[in-house]
Scaffold this active site. Sequence first.
Site, mmCIF file in Angstrom:
data_model
loop_
_atom_site.group_PDB
_atom_site.id
_atom_site.type_symbol
_atom_site.label_atom_id
_atom_site.label_comp_id
_atom_site.label_asym_id
_atom_site.label_seq_id
_atom_site.Cartn_x
_atom_site.Cartn_y
_atom_site.Cartn_z
ATOM 1 N N ASN A 114 72.174 20.066 -16.979
ATOM 2 C CA ASN A 114 72.883 21.353 -17.014
ATOM 3 C C ASN A 114 72.021 22.433 -17.635
ATOM 4 O OD1 ASN A 114 74.151 22.695 -19.638
ATOM 5 N ND2 ASN A 114 73.876 20.496 -20.046
ATOM 6 N N PHE A 118 75.516 28.666 -22.384
ATOM 7 C CA PHE A 118 76.594 29.165 -23.261
ATOM 8 C C PHE A 118 77.519 30.147 -22.548
ATOM 9 C CE2 PHE A 118 73.959 28.637 -27.496
ATOM 10 C CZ PHE A 118 74.031 27.278 -27.353
ATOM 11 N N SER A 178 70.557 23.544 -28.160
ATOM 12 C CA SER A 178 70.709 23.656 -26.709
ATOM 13 C C SER A 178 69.372 24.096 -26.113
ATOM 14 C CB SER A 178 71.775 24.686 -26.356
ATOM 15 O OG SER A 178 71.663 24.994 -24.987
ATOM 16 N N ASN A 180 69.076 25.557 -23.323
ATOM 17 C CA ASN A 180 69.331 26.567 -22.287
ATOM 18 C C ASN A 180 69.466 27.993 -22.789
ATOM 19 O OD1 ASN A 180 69.406 24.492 -20.309
ATOM 20 N ND2 ASN A 180 71.452 23.951 -21.050
ATOM 21 N N THR A 181 69.212 28.195 -24.066
ATOM 22 C CA THR A 181 69.155 29.556 -24.606
ATOM 23 C C THR A 181 67.748 29.700 -25.152
ATOM 24 O OG1 THR A 181 71.514 29.662 -25.127
ATOM 25 C CG2 THR A 181 70.072 31.095 -26.414
ATOM 26 N N LYS A 220 73.897 20.548 -35.256
ATOM 27 C CA LYS A 220 73.649 19.664 -34.105
ATOM 28 C C LYS A 220 72.183 19.770 -33.710
ATOM 29 C CE LYS A 220 75.438 18.456 -29.547
ATOM 30 N NZ LYS A 220 76.581 18.622 -28.644
ATOM 31 N N ASN A 249 71.966 16.554 -28.956
ATOM 32 C CA ASN A 249 72.204 17.367 -27.762
ATOM 33 C C ASN A 249 71.499 16.718 -26.555
ATOM 34 O OD1 ASN A 249 72.799 19.737 -26.157
ATOM 35 N ND2 ASN A 249 72.949 20.850 -28.102
HETATM 36 C C1 LIG Z 1 77.540 20.452 -18.783
HETATM 37 C C2 LIG Z 1 77.229 20.284 -20.241
HETATM 38 C C3 LIG Z 1 77.405 21.355 -21.095
HETATM 39 C C4 LIG Z 1 77.117 21.213 -22.446
HETATM 40 N N1 LIG Z 1 77.324 22.277 -23.285
HETATM 41 C C5 LIG Z 1 77.101 22.137 -24.613
HETATM 42 C C6 LIG Z 1 77.371 23.210 -25.508
HETATM 43 O O1 LIG Z 1 77.837 24.268 -25.117
HETATM 44 N N2 LIG Z 1 77.103 23.012 -26.831
HETATM 45 C C7 LIG Z 1 76.612 21.821 -27.319
HETATM 46 O O2 LIG Z 1 76.409 21.702 -28.532
HETATM 47 N N3 LIG Z 1 76.355 20.791 -26.490
HETATM 48 C C8 LIG Z 1 76.598 20.923 -25.170
HETATM 49 N N4 LIG Z 1 76.348 19.872 -24.330
HETATM 50 C C9 LIG Z 1 75.766 18.627 -24.878
HETATM 51 C C10 LIG Z 1 76.817 17.547 -25.166
HETATM 52 O O3 LIG Z 1 77.724 17.984 -26.150
HETATM 53 C C11 LIG Z 1 76.140 16.251 -25.641
HETATM 54 O O4 LIG Z 1 75.492 16.505 -26.863
HETATM 55 C C12 LIG Z 1 75.117 15.721 -24.647
HETATM 56 O O5 LIG Z 1 75.545 15.904 -23.309
HETATM 57 C C13 LIG Z 1 74.820 14.228 -24.846
HETATM 58 O O6 LIG Z 1 76.005 13.458 -24.723
HETATM 59 P P1 LIG Z 1 76.422 12.705 -23.341
HETATM 60 O O7 LIG Z 1 75.235 11.931 -22.892
HETATM 61 O O8 LIG Z 1 77.601 11.872 -23.729
HETATM 62 O O9 LIG Z 1 76.792 13.782 -22.385
HETATM 63 C C14 LIG Z 1 76.625 19.987 -22.969
HETATM 64 C C15 LIG Z 1 76.457 18.905 -22.071
HETATM 65 C C16 LIG Z 1 76.754 19.033 -20.739
HETATM 66 C C17 LIG Z 1 76.560 17.855 -19.832
#
Ligand SMILES: Cc1cc2nc3c(=O)[nH]c(=O)nc-3n(C[C@H](O)[C@H](O)[C@H](O)COP(=O)(O)O)c2cc1C
Length: 342
Positions: A114, A118, A178, A180-181, A220, A249
């Site tokens: 992804n 934000f 993140s 992506n920023t 985080k 993350n």
């Molecule tokens: C589509 C998407 C959007 C995410 N947006 C955020 C976010 O806005 N803030 C954040 O701290 N982590 C964000 N994450 C990261 C997740 O909270 C998590 O840390 C990461 O995906 C690893 O866990 P997982 O393998 O169970 O998905 C995002 C993950 C995905 C897949």
Amino acid sequence: MTWLELIYPALKPWLFRLDAETAHSLTVKMMVISHKLGLLRSVGVSAAPVSCMGLTFPNRLGLAAGMDKSASAVDAWAALGLGHVEVGTLTPRPQPGNAKPRLFRLPEHKALINRMGFNNPGIISAVKRLEKRRSEAIVGVNIGKNFDTPNESAVNDYAFCLKAAYRTADYITVNISSPNTKGLRDLQAEDAVRHLLTTLKTQQALLQAEYGKRVPLLVKIAPDLNDLQIESLARVINEINLDGVIATNTTIDREVVAGHPLANEAGGLSGAPVRDKSTLILQAFRRLLKPSIPLVGVGGILDGRDASDKIQHGAELVQIYTGLVFRGPALIRESLAELSMK
Ligand SMILES: Cc1cc2nc3c(=O)[nH]c(=O)nc-3n(C[C@H](O)[C@H](O)[C@H](O)COP(=O)(O)O)c2cc1C
């Protein structure tokens, strides 16, 4: 078993035919409606409450940030059995995020990429929504900076969000990981993170006096940290006695998915390919942090065993995101069952 858990296996092939972001919005809307109709009831696994950071969590399992960016379905998530829900990331001003498409499935790897960036309605509007929640689940508010705020003034964005969320949140997470920023992860560098977290800790103490309530402050972190970065971050977190750390993350590393047609899409990779990387970071921080500072393990939990592995490697709590997309609500039941055996 909930209605959603029953129908998810039949629903999934249809959802997977839709673009990933459309499928996501549709599923969340469906959950909210099902909840209003009383169709989402707890998964039926009784779990012992867990004390952590001065809070009582109904169980060890929570929703990771990014799934409910605007705090629109907290009660529905709680009804599915999750003990905590982390909403956001939220920024001071609303922002649309990056251009679509910005979310991709890699089913062969049980992974997502992804680059949402934000997209969120702004902290003020999300907090208003949160005030109306009814469930007992613990709610974390994950905060960040707007994409056009330079890193030199990022602290102002985080301070604004901390103040806006303090009265309503059960805990607050400072997201500096993140991918992506642009430049966000640079805030993990020792001097930058010390300045940011020290300022926020001072503000937390002032807000505690103002509201007569202590709201734990967590950070985080990314899975893509080298040993020196891990050591310096842990040093700062110990120094200022932060309340907790969320590891991790998404990753920018593509080694595990190399050769996949979507591997080179920009963004953060989540799901199975990030599991081991996240767990290594979790272990390293457990070793370096004071025992009084708890860790939340997140990254690549696809089944109950993955959830209990995170606890085994030092986490007090765990969170899920990508696993829910591939497994549906069955993952909640399975994880709670496995965790209750610990
Ligand atoms: C589509 C998407 C959007 C995410 N947006 C955020 C976010 O806005 N803030 C954040 O701290 N982590 C964000 N994450 C990261 C997740 O909270 C998590 O840390 C990461 O995906 C690893 O866990 P997982 O393998 O169970 O998905 C995002 C993950 C995905 C897949």
